[in-house]
Every structure is written in C-alpha cells, then in structure tokens.
Design a protein around this motif. Structure first.
Motif, short mmCIF file in Angstrom:
data_model
loop_
_atom_site.label_atom_id
_atom_site.label_comp_id
_atom_site.label_asym_id
_atom_site.label_seq_id
_atom_site.Cartn_x
_atom_site.Cartn_y
_atom_site.Cartn_z
N HIS A 1 36.52 41.96 41.35
CA HIS A 1 37.42 40.87 41.14
C HIS A 1 37.23 41.37 39.78
CE1 HIS A 1 38.01 36.90 39.25
NE2 HIS A 1 39.40 37.07 40.10
N ALA A 2 35.88 41.62 39.03
CA ALA A 2 35.65 41.48 37.67
C ALA A 2 36.40 42.85 36.92
CB ALA A 2 34.06 41.31 37.73
N GLN A 3 36.35 43.64 37.84
CA GLN A 3 36.61 44.78 37.73
C GLN A 3 37.83 45.31 36.97
OE1 GLN A 3 35.25 48.78 39.81
NE2 GLN A 3 36.40 50.14 38.58
N HIS A 4 38.90 44.37 38.21
CA HIS A 4 40.01 44.98 38.32
C HIS A 4 41.61 43.07 37.60
CE1 HIS A 4 40.04 48.39 40.27
NE2 HIS A 4 38.59 48.07 41.23
N HIS A 5 40.51 42.30 38.10
CA HIS A 5 41.65 41.20 37.21
C HIS A 5 41.88 41.22 36.38
CE1 HIS A 5 42.78 36.95 36.72
NE2 HIS A 5 43.15 37.58 38.70
N PRO A 6 43.24 40.77 35.59
CA PRO A 6 42.47 40.56 33.86
C PRO A 6 42.37 40.20 33.51
CG PRO A 6 44.95 40.03 35.32
CD PRO A 6 44.38 40.31 36.30
N ARG A 7 41.49 38.64 34.18
CA ARG A 7 41.01 37.58 33.46
C ARG A 7 39.65 37.71 34.41
NH1 ARG A 7 43.27 33.88 30.28
NH2 ARG A 7 45.63 33.89 30.23
N GLY A 8 39.66 39.37 34.38
CA GLY A 8 38.01 38.61 35.13
C GLY A 8 36.78 39.51 34.22
#
Length: 325
Positions: A318-325
């Motif tokens: 999530h942290a790597q791929h989400h734009p607001r991660g």
C-alpha cells in the motif's frame, strides 16, 4: 446440562454400549471404499471411524432402532444437539457432519437407502482461525535454542530448521524416512495428506544443519537394538531404540526450546513453525499459488487463511503503490 471437559467426555464415552455388529460392518465397508476412492489418510479414516461409531453407540444407548443404515434426520439433529450441549467444538461437529455425509452417500451408491438424512443439516458456523505466527527474530531465537554438545541437541536443531525451512506438518517431519532428503539437489521429498508426495526446496541454513546432523549426530544415535519397524524402514530423525520420534516427543522439544529462547509456551502451537514459514514467505512477497504447492494444500482456499496474518506485506504494498501511501 453443563458442558463437559474433554476428559469427562472420554469417560462418558466408555459408558456407552458396544457398537452393534451391523453398524461396525457398515462403517468398515464405508471406510474401505472411502480409502480406495478418495485416497484418505490414516488420520482422516480414524477420525471418521470414531465419529460414526460414536453416533452408533449413542443411538443404541438412546433406544433408537435400526442402526446407522436407517438413521433419520431427527436422530442426527438430536445427536448434534447432544454434542453441542456436551461441549464439543463447532470444528469437531463440522467434521462429524462431513463423515455422516460421506457415509450416507456411500449407502445411497450401494442401494442400501434412497434418501440422505444429512441433506437439510447445516454445518455449524466456525470462527475463522488465525494461525499463530512468531516474529522472524523469535524464530531465530527458537532455532538457536537446542544445545549442540549432544547428538540429540544437533538432531533437535536440524528438525527445527527443517520444519521452518520447508513448512512441514509435525506428522510429516517425524515421519520422514532416511532417504527423504537430497542435499545435492537441496530438496526434501514429503508425503502429505492423502499419500500425496511433494518436493520442497531447502535453504542454505537448513542444509547446513541437516548435513551436520547426518555427519556428526545420526551415526551416534544409530546404535543399539532397533524396533522391527525402524530396522525395516529407518527414519531420518532417530529417537530411542532408533525409532522415529513421536509427535508428542517433538512437541515437548519445541516447548523446551521456546522456554530456553524466552518465548512463552502458550504462544507456540504444534504447527507454529509451519504457520510462521507461510506468513514470513507472504511478507517477503511469495505468491499464494506457490505457497499452496509448498504447503501441500489441496485447495487454494485453505492457503488463503494466511493472507489474514500477512499484514506487513499488505502495508508495504500500500505504501509503495498507493498515490497517498
């Protein structure tokens, strides 16, 4: 009526009348067919035999006539209600229902009866069990716990390393024959549930400790009189009289290692290293299908339970791929 403890239930079971001979013969015929058609393992067959015999003995004690072959839905409802009141778990009752469904399907196939008394029975709801996994640092401490100044200590270290490296079930680990490990190819051949074989790769650490065990410890343990079975089919990991360790003996050494590593024994389960193996692989990016093959699961749905405990990998993705991660 208050729920009984497992010990109280075992005592109560000894007071039931003997299983009628017709029921015993029907159960034996079913289990023979179930083994031949499904390749069921010894543990499954023993559980089904115990469950079906328990129903037959209870029905006889309750004055029900006709035996298992003529049991109706009312009898099954009453027996499940009795077991729930006695304190049997939802998981145990679900296994009983699986045994009953298979038994009556066999009866219908043989033309012994035309109906299925289990048709309207619903399996009890079970809480989704979450495997108990140790952290990677706890695993390191646990694996390093056995004393290495004795042959038994080297054996214990090798067993712990292999179980964690290959994600073995306890029964698979203690049942490994002497020729199961190929250190040249770096794999172990495992016979799992239903007699299905799988090849599982070994890591460098597991291979190192297995090599040390085979070179330094096993020759010293392989002395004295052996039991007939051990002499015919020598196990990889030797215990007293050159026989394989039992699951109970291995479980004791796991608890002793946990205490030595400063880990509360209540946090360790018999499959703790297997659960940790699966969780850590997922946390480091393993594919669920690959994990299914390594664990020897027949269905991917069984493997998916580990996604509930592999939270760290999900957070990282999530942290790597989400734009607001």
């Amino acid at each position: 009526m208050s729920a009984k403890t497992p010990a109280e239930r075992r005592i109560a079971a000894t007071r039931l009348p003997e299983l009628p001979e017709a029921d015993a013969m029907a159960i034996a015929a079913f289990l023979d067919a179930f083994w031949a058609e499904r390749g069921a393992g010894a543990a499954t067959l023993a559980s089904y035999r115990r469950d079906l015999a328990g129903l037959g003995r209870w029905a006889r004690a309750s004055g029900r006539r006709g035996g298992l072959a003529h049991a109706d839905a009312a009898l099954l409802y009453d027996y499940l209600a009795h077991r729930s009141a006695e304190g049997y778990s939802a998981r145990s009752n679900a296994r009983l229902l699986a045994a009953l469904r298979a038994f009556f399907a066999h009866q219908a196939q043989r033309g012994i009866r035309t109906d299925d008394p289990t048709a309207l029975l619903l399996p009890p709801r079970q809480p989704r069990p979450l495997p108990k996994a140790l952290s990677e640092s706890e695993i390191e401490s646990l694996l390093a716990a056995p004393a290495l100044d004795t042959p038994a200590g080297l054996r214990d270290r090798a067993m712990l390393e292999l179980m964690y490296a290959a994600g073995l079930r306890v029964s698979e680990l203690v049942g490994l024959p002497a020729n199961a490990v190929n250190l040249r190819q770096g794999v172990v051949r495992v016979t799992g549930k239903g007699g299905k074989d799988r090849l599982v790769p070994l890591g460098e650490e597991a291979m190192h400790w297995l090599r040390r065990y085979l070179d330094e410890a096993r020759p010293r343990l392989d002395k004295g009189a052996a039991s007939a079975r051990a002499a015919l089919d020598p196990p990889l990991f030797l215990g007293p009289k050159r026989a394989a360790l039992t699951r109970q003996q291995f479980w004791r050494l796991v608890k002793q290692s946990a205490l030595a590593a400063g880990i509360a024994p209540r946090r360790i389960s018999p499959h703790g290293l297997r659960h940790s193996f699966a969780t850590h692989l997922l946390n480091h990016g393993a594919d669920l299908r690959v994990l299914q093959m390594l664990l020897g699961h027949g269905s991917l749905s069984t493997t998916q339970i580990y996604t509930h405990v592999a939270k760290q990998r999900l957070k990282n993705l999530h942290a790597q791929h989400h734009p607001r991660g």
